[in-house]
Design an enzyme around this catalytic site. Structure first.
Site, PDB file in Angstrom:
ATOM      1  N   CYS A 272     -10.652  72.253   3.747  1.00 25.13           N
ATOM      2  CA  CYS A 272      -9.607  71.287   3.393  1.00 25.13           C
ATOM      3  C   CYS A 272      -8.228  71.952   3.333  1.00 25.13           C
ATOM      4  O   CYS A 272      -7.691  72.331   4.367  1.00 25.13           O
ATOM      5  CB  CYS A 272      -9.984  70.574   2.103  1.00 25.13           C
ATOM      6  SG  CYS A 272      -9.122  69.006   1.873  1.00 25.13           S
ATOM      7  N   ASN A 312     -11.263  64.347   1.951  1.00 27.18           N
ATOM      8  CA  ASN A 312     -10.190  63.971   1.029  1.00 27.18           C
ATOM      9  C   ASN A 312      -8.954  64.776   1.376  1.00 27.18           C
ATOM     10  O   ASN A 312      -8.790  65.900   0.924  1.00 27.18           O
ATOM     11  CB  ASN A 312     -10.602  64.246  -0.416  1.00 27.18           C
ATOM     12  CG  ASN A 312      -9.406  64.197  -1.354  1.00 27.18           C
ATOM     13  OD1 ASN A 312      -8.439  63.485  -1.098  1.00 27.18           O
ATOM     14  ND2 ASN A 312      -9.452  64.968  -2.425  1.00 27.18           N
ATOM     15  N   HIS A 354     -15.576  68.503   3.588  1.00 28.95           N
ATOM     16  CA  HIS A 354     -16.220  69.165   2.455  1.00 28.95           C
ATOM     17  C   HIS A 354     -17.721  69.336   2.688  1.00 28.95           C
ATOM     18  O   HIS A 354     -18.508  68.439   2.378  1.00 28.95           O
ATOM     19  CB  HIS A 354     -15.975  68.365   1.174  1.00 28.95           C
ATOM     20  CG  HIS A 354     -14.570  68.461   0.681  1.00 28.95           C
ATOM     21  ND1 HIS A 354     -14.166  69.387  -0.255  1.00 28.95           N
ATOM     22  CD2 HIS A 354     -13.451  67.772   1.026  1.00 28.95           C
ATOM     23  CE1 HIS A 354     -12.866  69.256  -0.478  1.00 28.95           C
ATOM     24  NE2 HIS A 354     -12.414  68.278   0.295  1.00 28.95           N
ATOM     25  N   GLU A 356     -19.732  71.046   1.007  1.00 26.48           N
ATOM     26  CA  GLU A 356     -20.442  71.082  -0.274  1.00 26.48           C
ATOM     27  C   GLU A 356     -20.750  69.688  -0.797  1.00 26.48           C
ATOM     28  O   GLU A 356     -21.470  69.537  -1.780  1.00 26.48           O
ATOM     29  CB  GLU A 356     -19.604  71.849  -1.308  1.00 26.48           C
ATOM     30  CG  GLU A 356     -18.513  71.051  -1.996  1.00 26.48           C
ATOM     31  CD  GLU A 356     -17.297  70.747  -1.139  1.00 26.48           C
ATOM     32  OE1 GLU A 356     -16.410  70.013  -1.598  1.00 26.48           O
ATOM     33  OE2 GLU A 356     -17.235  71.257  -0.001  1.00 26.48           O
TER      34      GLU A 356
END
Length: 384
Positions: A272, A312, A354, A356
């Site tokens: 990100c 995001n 992401h 994760e």
């Protein structure tokens, strides 16, 4: 319909559009960039993700708070959102892990929330015009009066919010994902010599640190202002560049540090904000997206392979600005923006999403394994 005794609240956008509703959090006035998240679940992870610092988040799913909140799903020490916008909320959650209702949680952390909003109409407006500043208030219920506060707020472009969320002290992260989670400690990494990873904290999520620990890494988290020389004193096997909020081009210290770390040629993995900082350090440029990518089902890939990813971010790496030695590994398949890159010769790579999850799918968890393999390979070459 409002819950009995609910207080009136008002949301106003920077263009003057008012959205009256009812309060379900703390009292007061808040101003931030109004964005939307399309995820059906994971509202607690979203609110505690430091990448949302400075933003008022509109949840497009029409029900919010049904599963309450709990300590395990916190992605940082406290929520970072400036406000929450919902269609409907519940004050009586039903989930075996729930320890608190969402409204009570917002009150405890002094976060202002508004519900009763036509979130579909609001989202369509943000998609059409673009993300913009806005404000929520339980005190100022006249749109023009609230608009004065909104117009005084800075734009997200050019804003360095990393300094508000980064750690102020170096610490070692030791907690790995729990065995009862779908993605727990990685068995094949157990018993192998630990790898030292220094994580440059631009606003790191806890589950990123958990995944690194689960893959057998000793994770040392350092402030975003840490110099390259200080990082290299830990003799790391790899360097991780974390997620974070705001405009990546404004994170000047982090970019300078990353440029200097490139010379060490140690494996480097960015997620990100870390992806954007790595791109900037390699000579690329970034730009602000019209309304960003925020949700749990963003398709990314290249050629025949597609991953469904959690995203995001409101900025992206400019495709045409990449140096010849850098190649694109992933595109966002919705708008064809750059979603992954790697250096053709050196062990540097990053993604705009992401892996994760937390919340979201685990299609890209293999990227942690890729990072570990690069570190073990380089360590073996140095030892041999």
């Amino acid at each position: 319909m409002p819950i009995a005794a609910a207080k009136p609240a008002l949301l106003v956008l920077a263009d003057g559009t008012p959205y009256p509703g009812w309060s379900f959090g703390a009292d007061g006035t808040t101003v931030g960039e109004v964005v939307f998240n399309t995820g059906m679940t994971g509202y607690q992870e979203v609110m505690t993700d430091p990448s949302y610092c400075g933003q008022i988040v509109t949840f497009t799913y029409p029900e919010l708070g049904n599963t309450g909140v709990n300590a395990e799903d916190e992605e940082s020490i406290h929520p970072h959102v400036k406000g929450v916008v919902a269609r409907n909320i519940t004050r009586r959650p039903s989930n075996w892990r729930s320890t608190q209702s969402l409204p009570d949680y917002l009150v405890e952390h002094k976060i202002i929330g508004i519900y009763g909003i036509d979130t579909r109409a609001l989202t369509r407006k943000l998609r059409s015009i673009g993300a913009m500043n806005g404000g929520i208030s339980t005190e100022i219920l006249e749109p023009e009066a609230l608009l004065h506060h909104i117009q005084a707020a800075p734009s997200m472009a050019g804003l360095n919010l990393v300094k508000e969320v980064t750690t102020h002290e170096v610490y070692e992260w030791t907690d790995s994902t729990n065995d009862h989670w779908q993605f727990g400690p990685v068995a094949e990494q157990q018993g192998q010599p630990p790898l030292t990873v220094v994580a440059l904290d631009f606003g790191v999520k806890r589950n990123i640190l958990r995944r690194l620990a689960s893959y057998g890494c000793r994770v040392i988290v350092v402030p975003a202002s840490t110099s390259a020389a200080e990082i290299l004193q830990y003799n790391p096997d790899g360097i991780f560049l974390s997620n974070g909020p705001g405009d990546p081009s404004a994170v000047e210290e982090g970019i300078v540090t990353t440029k200097e770390l490139l010379a060490a040629k140690k494996p480097m993995f960015g997620i990100c904000m870390g992806h954007q900082v790595l791109g900037l350090s390699l000579g690329a440029e970034t730009f602000k997206l019209k309304f960003g990518h925020r949700g749990l089902n963003q398709p990314c890939g290249l050629e025949q392979q597609v991953e469904i990813t959690s995203q995001n971010h409101g900025f992206a790496v400019t495709e045409g600005s990449l140096a010849e030695e850098v190649e694109i590994t992933h595109f966002n398949l919705n708008d064809k923006t750059v979603a992954g890159l790697r250096h053709k010769e050196l062990p540097f790579f990053s993604v705009q999403y992401h892996p994760e999850a937390s919340p979201g799918p685990h299609d890209a968890d293999y990227l942690f394994e890729k990072f570990v393999k690069l570190m073990r390979q380089q360590k073996a070459e140095v030892a041999g």
